[in-house]
Design an enzyme around this catalytic site. Structure first.
Site, PDB file in Angstrom:
ATOM      1  CD  GLU A  25      -0.922   0.706   3.669  1.00 50.72           C
ATOM      2  OE1 GLU A  25      -1.139   1.919   3.582  1.00 50.72           O
ATOM      3  OE2 GLU A  25      -1.292  -0.010   4.620  1.00 50.72           O
ATOM      4  CE  LYS A 159      -3.118   1.714  10.475  1.00 50.85           C
ATOM      5  NZ  LYS A 159      -3.727   0.861   9.426  1.00 50.85           N
TER       6      LYS A 159
END
Length: 316
Positions: A25, A159
């Protein structure tokens, strides 16, 4: 291939030579880390993938084109420009039509990787269900994409700023297998473990590749999610990072930050509160994921090549 896709010379050569490719990404470059650490990290990740038997393909949107593999000048522009859009699924058509510059999130990288025929994607951590969901219903588009796009995603868990148990529940609803790599518990990004037990474990890249091939045979939609813990020597222990995250969340509420600005704000605040240790941990976990992702891509590629060879054998 879609006419909007433009390959780097390295990736195009890898396709022609039938080599394993790993997608990367670009949001982590433009929105996740400061310059010049972002460029250094991106170049090192690409080299780690090469060193472990695969070809890296960092994905971004450049002048309205879907770039699969970035040249050196593309990477520098993405790392330094101030007008880089953070592009998820909902933003794709807008940024392409306006010939804009965009960094791809987990969701968008998966979409473009799948369009390009790339089966393995390495990231840091996926998005998920945000804390306080009952008030704002903030759920990352990453989770929906994981349920519908057949790309294997290697991450260090979701996360740690997110609501981890709700994220796991959402993934289960989407039918996404979450595999702990040599662990029975969900890694928590900065920390190698959490309190949340997983239903599935793998202990080698080959096991992941075998599951990918089985899914191919059944033409299953949706991703495989490989949760790869940050090495313990680089982690920030859960007991320490929890308090720091709580302070960052409090400052986010006070600042009124919401939506897609939330994650970059929180990660930057955590870097500040940890005096840079979280940035160092973030970089190390991405390196660790790159090694595993390349190994998975190589194993998958070997199985698929063997299957293709068997098809071409003529029996007399």
């Amino acid at each position: 291939m879609n006419s909007l896709i433009k390959f780097s010379q390295e990736v195009e050569q890898a396709i022609n030579d039938r080599k394993p490719i790993v997608a990367l990404e670009s949001t982590i470059i433009s929105h996740g880390m400061p310059y010049p650490q972002n460029v250094e990290m991106a170049r090192t990740v690409e080299q780690i993938i090469r060193d472990h038997g695969a070809v890296p393909a960092t994905i971004a949107i450049m002048n309205g084109e879907l770039k699969v593999g970035l040249e050196a000048e593309d990477l520098e522009l993405l790392a330094t420009a101030e007008n880089v859009s953070k592009v998820s699924r909902r933003d794709l058509s807008e940024v392409i039509a306006s010939k804009g510059l965009g960094a791809t999130t987990v969701a968008t990288t998966m979409i473009i990787a799948h369009m390009a025929g790339i089966k393995v994607f390495v990231t840091g951590g996926i998005g998920g269900v945000h804390r306080g969901y009952e008030e704002h219903m903030d759920v990352s588009a990453d989770l929906v994409e994981l349920g519908q796009t057949p790309v294997t995603v290697v991450c260090a868990g979701a996360k740690a700023i997110l609501d981890l148990p709700r994220t796991l529940e959402y993934l289960e609803t989407q039918g996404v297998p979450v595999m702990g790599y040599q662990t029975d518990y969900l890694p928590a990004f900065f920390s190698s473990t959490s309190d949340y037990k997983l239903n599935s474990r793998v202990d080698s890249a080959l096991e992941v590749a075998q599951r990918m091939v089985a899914a191919d045979m059944m033409e299953l939609k949706g991703a495989h999610l490989v949760a790869n813990p940050i090495p313990k020597e680089h982690e920030i222990p859960q007991s320490e990072i929890d308090g720091i995250i709580a302070q960052a969340l409090a400052e986010e509420r006070e600042a009124g930050v919401k939506g897609k600005d939330s994650t970059p704000f929180l990660l930057a605040k955590i870097v500040e509160l940890t005096e840079g240790r979280s940035l160092a941990a973030n970089i190390e976990l991405v390196y660790n994921n790159a090694r595993l992702g390349a190994e998975i891509a190589a194993e998958y590629h070997q199985i698929k090549n063997a299957q293709e060879a068997m098809k071409n054998i003529s029996f007399v």
